[in-house]
Design a protein around this motif. Structure first.
Motif, mmCIF file in Angstrom:
data_model
loop_
_atom_site.group_PDB
_atom_site.id
_atom_site.type_symbol
_atom_site.label_atom_id
_atom_site.label_comp_id
_atom_site.label_asym_id
_atom_site.label_seq_id
_atom_site.Cartn_x
_atom_site.Cartn_y
_atom_site.Cartn_z
ATOM 1 N N ASN A 129 1.061 -1.224 -0.028
ATOM 2 C CA ASN A 129 -0.089 0.008 0.183
ATOM 3 C C ASN A 129 0.884 1.452 -0.057
ATOM 4 N N LEU A 130 2.135 1.147 0.392
ATOM 5 C CA LEU A 130 2.881 2.232 0.469
ATOM 6 C C LEU A 130 2.933 3.043 -0.781
ATOM 7 N N LYS A 131 2.868 2.139 -2.015
ATOM 8 C CA LYS A 131 3.071 2.885 -3.227
ATOM 9 C C LYS A 131 1.686 3.242 -3.900
ATOM 10 N N ILE A 132 0.744 3.219 -3.289
ATOM 11 C CA ILE A 132 -0.555 3.707 -3.732
ATOM 12 C C ILE A 132 -1.167 4.915 -3.176
ATOM 13 N N TRP A 133 -1.424 5.876 -4.179
ATOM 14 C CA TRP A 133 -1.714 7.422 -3.526
ATOM 15 C C TRP A 133 -3.060 7.344 -2.935
ATOM 16 N N SER A 134 -3.039 7.724 -1.598
ATOM 17 C CA SER A 134 -4.272 7.785 -0.914
ATOM 18 C C SER A 134 -5.667 7.955 -1.375
ATOM 19 N N LYS A 135 -6.854 7.231 -0.756
ATOM 20 C CA LYS A 135 -8.206 7.638 -1.466
ATOM 21 C C LYS A 135 -8.358 9.039 -1.144
ATOM 22 N N GLU A 136 -7.936 9.775 -0.168
ATOM 23 C CA GLU A 136 -8.046 11.144 0.198
ATOM 24 C C GLU A 136 -7.565 12.109 -0.962
ATOM 25 N N ARG A 137 -6.603 11.755 -1.499
ATOM 26 C CA ARG A 137 -5.937 12.631 -2.424
ATOM 27 C C ARG A 137 -6.771 12.265 -3.621
ATOM 28 N N TYR A 138 -6.915 11.064 -3.951
ATOM 29 C CA TYR A 138 -7.886 10.902 -5.288
ATOM 30 C C TYR A 138 -9.066 11.612 -5.151
ATOM 31 N N ALA A 139 -9.785 11.654 -4.188
ATOM 32 C CA ALA A 139 -10.943 12.345 -4.010
ATOM 33 C C ALA A 139 -10.977 13.853 -4.136
ATOM 34 N N GLU A 140 -9.873 14.237 -3.440
ATOM 35 C CA GLU A 140 -9.438 15.806 -3.569
ATOM 36 C C GLU A 140 -9.326 16.224 -5.385
ATOM 37 N N LEU A 141 -8.568 15.231 -5.999
ATOM 38 C CA LEU A 141 -8.214 15.292 -7.340
ATOM 39 C C LEU A 141 -9.700 15.291 -8.069
ATOM 40 N N ILE A 142 -10.566 14.339 -7.864
ATOM 41 C CA ILE A 142 -11.519 14.116 -8.865
ATOM 42 C C ILE A 142 -12.577 15.268 -8.380
ATOM 43 N N GLY A 143 -12.592 15.719 -6.946
ATOM 44 C CA GLY A 143 -13.495 16.776 -7.046
ATOM 45 C C GLY A 143 -13.085 17.914 -7.876
ATOM 46 N N GLN A 144 -11.880 18.269 -8.245
ATOM 47 C CA GLN A 144 -11.615 19.358 -9.010
ATOM 48 C C GLN A 144 -11.668 18.668 -10.545
ATOM 49 N N LEU A 145 -11.473 17.527 -10.996
ATOM 50 C CA LEU A 145 -11.561 17.327 -12.470
ATOM 51 C C LEU A 145 -12.900 17.194 -12.615
ATOM 52 N N ILE A 146 -13.960 16.914 -12.062
ATOM 53 C CA ILE A 146 -15.407 16.821 -12.690
ATOM 54 C C ILE A 146 -16.062 18.136 -12.932
ATOM 55 N N GLN A 147 -15.355 19.159 -12.701
ATOM 56 C CA GLN A 147 -15.833 20.594 -12.946
ATOM 57 C C GLN A 147 -15.489 20.786 -14.370
ATOM 58 N N LYS A 148 -14.598 20.018 -15.095
ATOM 59 C CA LYS A 148 -14.098 20.298 -16.563
ATOM 60 C C LYS A 148 -14.060 18.753 -17.274
ATOM 61 N N TYR A 149 -14.087 17.639 -16.721
ATOM 62 C CA TYR A 149 -13.912 16.409 -17.277
ATOM 63 C C TYR A 149 -15.015 15.554 -16.688
ATOM 64 N N ASP A 150 -15.443 14.552 -17.708
ATOM 65 C CA ASP A 150 -15.948 13.320 -17.337
ATOM 66 C C ASP A 150 -15.133 12.414 -16.624
ATOM 67 N N VAL A 151 -15.117 11.809 -15.416
ATOM 68 C CA VAL A 151 -13.991 10.925 -14.995
ATOM 69 C C VAL A 151 -14.716 9.534 -14.719
ATOM 70 N N LEU A 152 -13.849 8.461 -15.190
ATOM 71 C CA LEU A 152 -14.262 7.230 -14.875
ATOM 72 C C LEU A 152 -13.198 6.462 -14.063
ATOM 73 N N LEU A 153 -13.834 5.544 -12.934
ATOM 74 C CA LEU A 153 -12.948 5.093 -11.978
ATOM 75 C C LEU A 153 -12.941 3.688 -12.451
ATOM 76 N N LEU A 154 -11.620 3.080 -12.264
ATOM 77 C CA LEU A 154 -11.105 1.995 -12.718
ATOM 78 C C LEU A 154 -10.420 1.207 -11.763
ATOM 79 N N GLY A 155 -10.583 -0.159 -11.434
ATOM 80 C CA GLY A 155 -9.872 -0.981 -10.634
ATOM 81 C C GLY A 155 -10.757 -2.249 -10.301
#
Length: 398
Positions: free
Chosen positions: A240-266
């Motif tokens: 898990n040390l090499k995985i960006w935290s879910k909190e960081r992803y949430a912060e990023l996506i919160g800004q991204l969806i103001q301009k882009y469609d976002v598709l979560l994968l996993g």
């Protein structure tokens, strides 16, 4: 464990192994080249236990050997074997339980069955793709008293069981290191040529039809950004040390969806993180709108996490404009079909693992990797990857 990260057991095994295998024929490399040039060494087995990303980085070697006229078989763990299904450069897949060679629950009977099967195929060559001395010993059992020759890595002395060893220094991308194993066979490569190092995945038409239908039904645009949440989970190991935290992803996506469609994968193991990210991102944008007293129309936020096969997921990645991910198997999956990868690194070295495409970018806040050449990470700091901020990724996406 010493300061270089080399486990004590490995040091002992290397010392003893060098003594036990010191009597092997010293002129074997020249003999092997002679046999290869005469066309006698043509049946090759690649042997590797590894995560999906590791297996994908070996596919340029598979292609190289196949095009050089070798009949290539691949012995691979069951967890990662789907990534090789449909590869036309492979003659046969020998699939085995991931726990057999390195796992805690080793079955002597099952190991003997696998060794017997490999020995029965009478390979001319076995290429040992794992760096550990244990893989070299395993290949020796599969070929002892036969004419089979073994080529593998030498990671600070661990290649003692090989007939021919290629130094593994972790000073280049791993895809190129795997290609180095073909050099004794005079299968040289140009690392500047994309056709030599690009990784292979072979999607079926129905996989691409699925992705096209998915995008159409959910009205996702061609500008959709794919976000790989989670990752780093493999049989017997969770890094898990090499995985960006879910909190960081949430912060990023919160800004991204103001301009882009976002598709979560996993994958299925990432569903909990995906649910957290979706909820947190939506709450963040709602709070931002309240502060600004605006009703800004948001773009779509859609999750396919845990809902697709590996090949369907890759087909979705192919349709995304860009992919954001941590250093994980899905990063390599995405790189097989998409050249626009933004990868986030922490304990590992992007010069060894990051996608090689010119359009791809990596973000790394460290001066050097704390993940050692032996796969140990005792000096790594929890949360170190979160030094990368959402704004860093947004800049890379522009």
């Amino acid at each position: 464990m010493d300061t270089d990260g080399k486990p004590l057991a490995t040091r002992i095994a290397t010392g003893v192994g060098k003594i036990l295998f010191s009597l092997r024929t010293k002129k074997l490399p020249e003999q092997m080249l002679l046999r290869s040039n005469q066309g006698s060494a043509r049946k090759v087995l690649l042997l590797k236990v590894g995560a999906i990303g590791d297996i994908l980085m070996t596919t340029p070697l598979v292609r190289k050997l196949s095009k050089a006229g070798y009949a290539v078989d691949y012995a691979v763990g069951v967890f990662s074997h789907p990534i090789l299904v449909g590869n036309p450069h492979l003659r046969e897949l020998i699939v085995f339980d991931d726990n057999l060679i390195y796992g805690k629950q080793k079955s002597i009977i099952e190991n003997l069955k696998l060794i017997k099967k490999i020995r029965h195929n009478n390979y001319d060559l076995i290429l040992v793709l794992d760096k550990s001395w244990m893989a070299g010993i395993y290949a020796w059992f599969c070929s002892v008293f036969k004419k089979t020759l073994r080529i593998g890595f030498d990671r600070q002395g661990e290649g003692f069981a090989n007939n021919v060893s290629i130094p593994y220094l972790q000073n280049k991308h791993d895809s190129l290191s795997y290609l180095d194993l073909a050099i004794p066979l005079e299968a040289v490569y140009d690392e500047k040529n994309k056709e030599n190092w690009k990784m292979d995945i072979f999607l079926k038409p129905e996989d691409r039809k699925f992705a096209k239908r998915f995008f159409q039904q959910l009205h996702l645009s061609k500008q959709t950004i794919g976000i790989v949440v989670g990752g780093g989970k493999n049989p017997g190991q969770s890094f898990n040390l090499k995985i960006w935290s879910k909190e960081r992803y949430a912060e990023l996506i919160g800004q991204l969806i103001q301009k882009y469609d976002v598709l979560l994968l996993g994958g299925p193991s990432d569903k909990e993180d995906a649910e957290f990210v979706m909820q947190a991102a939506q709450e963040q944008t709602a709070q931002t709108a309240m502060k600004r007293k605006t009703k800004h129309k948001l773009h779509k936020l859609v999750s396919a996490v845990g809902e697709t096969s590996i090949h369907q997921s890759i087909a979705l990645m192919e349709r995304c404009k860009k992919i954001v991910c941590s250093d994980s198997g899905p990063m390599h999956m995405a790189a097989t079909v998409n050249e626009n990868i933004i990868s986030i690194f922490g304990p590992t070295d992007p010069n060894v693992y990051a996608p090689l495409h010119k359009k791809s970018r990596y973000i790394w806040k460290e001066d050097c990797a704390c993940y050692t050449i032996f796969g140990t990470h005792t000096t790594c700091t929890p949360g170190m990857i979160d030094k990368t901020q959402a704004e860093d990724v947004l800049k890379a996406l522009r």
